[in-house]
Motif scaffolding. Structure first.
Motif, PDB file in Angstrom:
ATOM      1  N   PRO A 170       0.566  -0.827   0.612  1.00  0.00           N
ATOM      2  CA  PRO A 170       0.102  -0.277   0.153  1.00  0.00           C
ATOM      3  C   PRO A 170       1.183   1.234  -0.046  1.00  0.00           C
ATOM      4  O   PRO A 170       0.428   2.604  -0.415  1.00  0.00           O
ATOM      5  N   LEU A 171       2.290   1.227   0.262  1.00  0.00           N
ATOM      6  CA  LEU A 171       2.936   1.839   0.670  1.00  0.00           C
ATOM      7  C   LEU A 171       3.376   2.357  -0.605  1.00  0.00           C
ATOM      8  O   LEU A 171       4.310   3.665  -1.348  1.00  0.00           O
ATOM      9  N   SER A 172       3.291   1.860  -2.149  1.00  0.00           N
ATOM     10  CA  SER A 172       4.307   2.138  -2.635  1.00  0.00           C
ATOM     11  C   SER A 172       2.583   2.930  -3.948  1.00  0.00           C
ATOM     12  O   SER A 172       3.665   3.762  -4.828  1.00  0.00           O
ATOM     13  N   HIS A 173       1.447   2.838  -3.582  1.00  0.00           N
ATOM     14  CA  HIS A 173       1.089   3.896  -3.657  1.00  0.00           C
ATOM     15  C   HIS A 173       1.290   5.244  -3.181  1.00  0.00           C
ATOM     16  O   HIS A 173       1.034   5.568  -2.280  1.00  0.00           O
ATOM     17  N   PRO A 174       1.428   6.708  -4.014  1.00  0.00           N
ATOM     18  CA  PRO A 174       1.676   7.296  -3.788  1.00  0.00           C
ATOM     19  C   PRO A 174       0.864   8.409  -2.802  1.00  0.00           C
ATOM     20  O   PRO A 174       1.366   8.722  -1.634  1.00  0.00           O
ATOM     21  N   GLN A 175       0.114   7.987  -3.128  1.00  0.00           N
ATOM     22  CA  GLN A 175      -1.316   8.491  -1.913  1.00  0.00           C
ATOM     23  C   GLN A 175      -1.688   7.464  -0.647  1.00  0.00           C
ATOM     24  O   GLN A 175      -2.300   8.374   0.946  1.00  0.00           O
ATOM     25  N   THR A 176      -0.726   6.555  -0.425  1.00  0.00           N
ATOM     26  CA  THR A 176      -1.624   6.817   0.998  1.00  0.00           C
ATOM     27  C   THR A 176       0.007   6.194   2.084  1.00  0.00           C
ATOM     28  O   THR A 176      -0.942   6.707   3.250  1.00  0.00           O
ATOM     29  N   GLU A 177       0.792   6.067   1.568  1.00  0.00           N
ATOM     30  CA  GLU A 177       1.964   7.107   2.799  1.00  0.00           C
ATOM     31  C   GLU A 177       1.427   8.117   3.465  1.00  0.00           C
ATOM     32  O   GLU A 177       1.473   8.659   4.626  1.00  0.00           O
ATOM     33  N   ALA A 221      -7.819  -8.420   1.654  1.00  0.00           N
ATOM     34  CA  ALA A 221      -7.090  -7.359   1.047  1.00  0.00           C
ATOM     35  C   ALA A 221      -5.926  -7.382   0.890  1.00  0.00           C
ATOM     36  O   ALA A 221      -5.811  -6.672   2.643  1.00  0.00           O
ATOM     37  N   LYS A 222      -4.828  -8.203  -0.019  1.00  0.00           N
ATOM     38  CA  LYS A 222      -3.502  -7.542   0.306  1.00  0.00           C
ATOM     39  C   LYS A 222      -3.002  -5.970   0.863  1.00  0.00           C
ATOM     40  O   LYS A 222      -2.491  -5.835   2.050  1.00  0.00           O
ATOM     41  N   ALA A 223      -4.053  -4.892  -0.117  1.00  0.00           N
ATOM     42  CA  ALA A 223      -3.225  -3.842   0.227  1.00  0.00           C
ATOM     43  C   ALA A 223      -3.944  -3.072   1.888  1.00  0.00           C
ATOM     44  O   ALA A 223      -3.152  -2.797   2.561  1.00  0.00           O
ATOM     45  N   VAL A 224      -4.885  -3.628   2.020  1.00  0.00           N
ATOM     46  CA  VAL A 224      -5.707  -3.385   3.481  1.00  0.00           C
ATOM     47  C   VAL A 224      -5.054  -3.814   5.168  1.00  0.00           C
ATOM     48  O   VAL A 224      -4.347  -3.111   5.687  1.00  0.00           O
ATOM     49  N   ASP A 225      -4.164  -5.333   4.637  1.00  0.00           N
ATOM     50  CA  ASP A 225      -2.634  -6.079   5.369  1.00  0.00           C
ATOM     51  C   ASP A 225      -1.977  -5.993   5.339  1.00  0.00           C
ATOM     52  O   ASP A 225      -1.312  -5.306   6.512  1.00  0.00           O
ATOM     53  N   ASP A 226      -1.641  -5.287   4.706  1.00  0.00           N
ATOM     54  CA  ASP A 226      -0.142  -4.294   4.188  1.00  0.00           C
ATOM     55  C   ASP A 226       0.166  -2.984   5.209  1.00  0.00           C
ATOM     56  O   ASP A 226       0.593  -2.562   6.018  1.00  0.00           O
ATOM     57  N   ALA A 227      -1.192  -2.257   4.883  1.00  0.00           N
ATOM     58  CA  ALA A 227      -1.562  -0.591   6.061  1.00  0.00           C
ATOM     59  C   ALA A 227      -2.107  -0.922   7.041  1.00  0.00           C
ATOM     60  O   ALA A 227      -1.423  -0.152   7.552  1.00  0.00           O
TER      61      ALA A 227
END
Length: 128
Positions: free
Chosen positions: A5-12, A41-47
């Motif tokens: 999720p941190l690879s998405h520019p708006q997430t970090e 959702a892996k993105a949720v787990d990662d966040a």
């Protein structure tokens, strides 16, 4: 969907703002995430893993789930930052079940309590 999720520019920046806001809360509080096993959702787990690694000391996180979440559990265990309650921890012994049933005004024989113990696998009153 991003694998990190941190690879998405708006997430970090969003996670950073969230953590900054949490640090301004002056008292201890608990965030409860129920039925986390439904998250797929892996993105949720990662966040969430990102947040868990940076939780402010006044924040406590409770995750209720039927399976281990995709979080760094081994690392959290090693740091003594994880308390786990498994279904076996929640099960009543036969005597606890009998006491609970008695307190609920349900007078069951020892055989009936034993049958309840045999049939009940999880939940309360679950029997061990």
């Amino acid at each position: 969907m991003c694998s990190n999720p941190l690879s998405h520019p708006q997430t970090e920046p969003i996670l950073a703002v969230l953590l900054n806001e949490i640090t301004t809360i002056p008292h201890n509080f608990v965030l409860v995430l129920d039925d986390y096993h439904l998250i797929d959702a892996k993105a949720v787990d990662d966040a969430l893993a990102f947040l868990v690694e940076r939780l402010p000391p006044q924040m406590h996180l409770v995750i209720a789930t039927r399976q281990d979440p995709n979080l760094p559990l081994a690392r959290l265990r090693a740091r003594n930052q994880l308390t786990e309650l498994r279904s076996t921890d929640l099960r009543f012994t036969t005597s606890e079940a009998a006491g609970f049933l008695h307190a609920m005004s349900l007078e069951l024989s020892a055989e009936e309590v034993a049958a309840l113990k045999t049939r009940t696998k999880v939940g309360l009153p679950a029997c061990n």
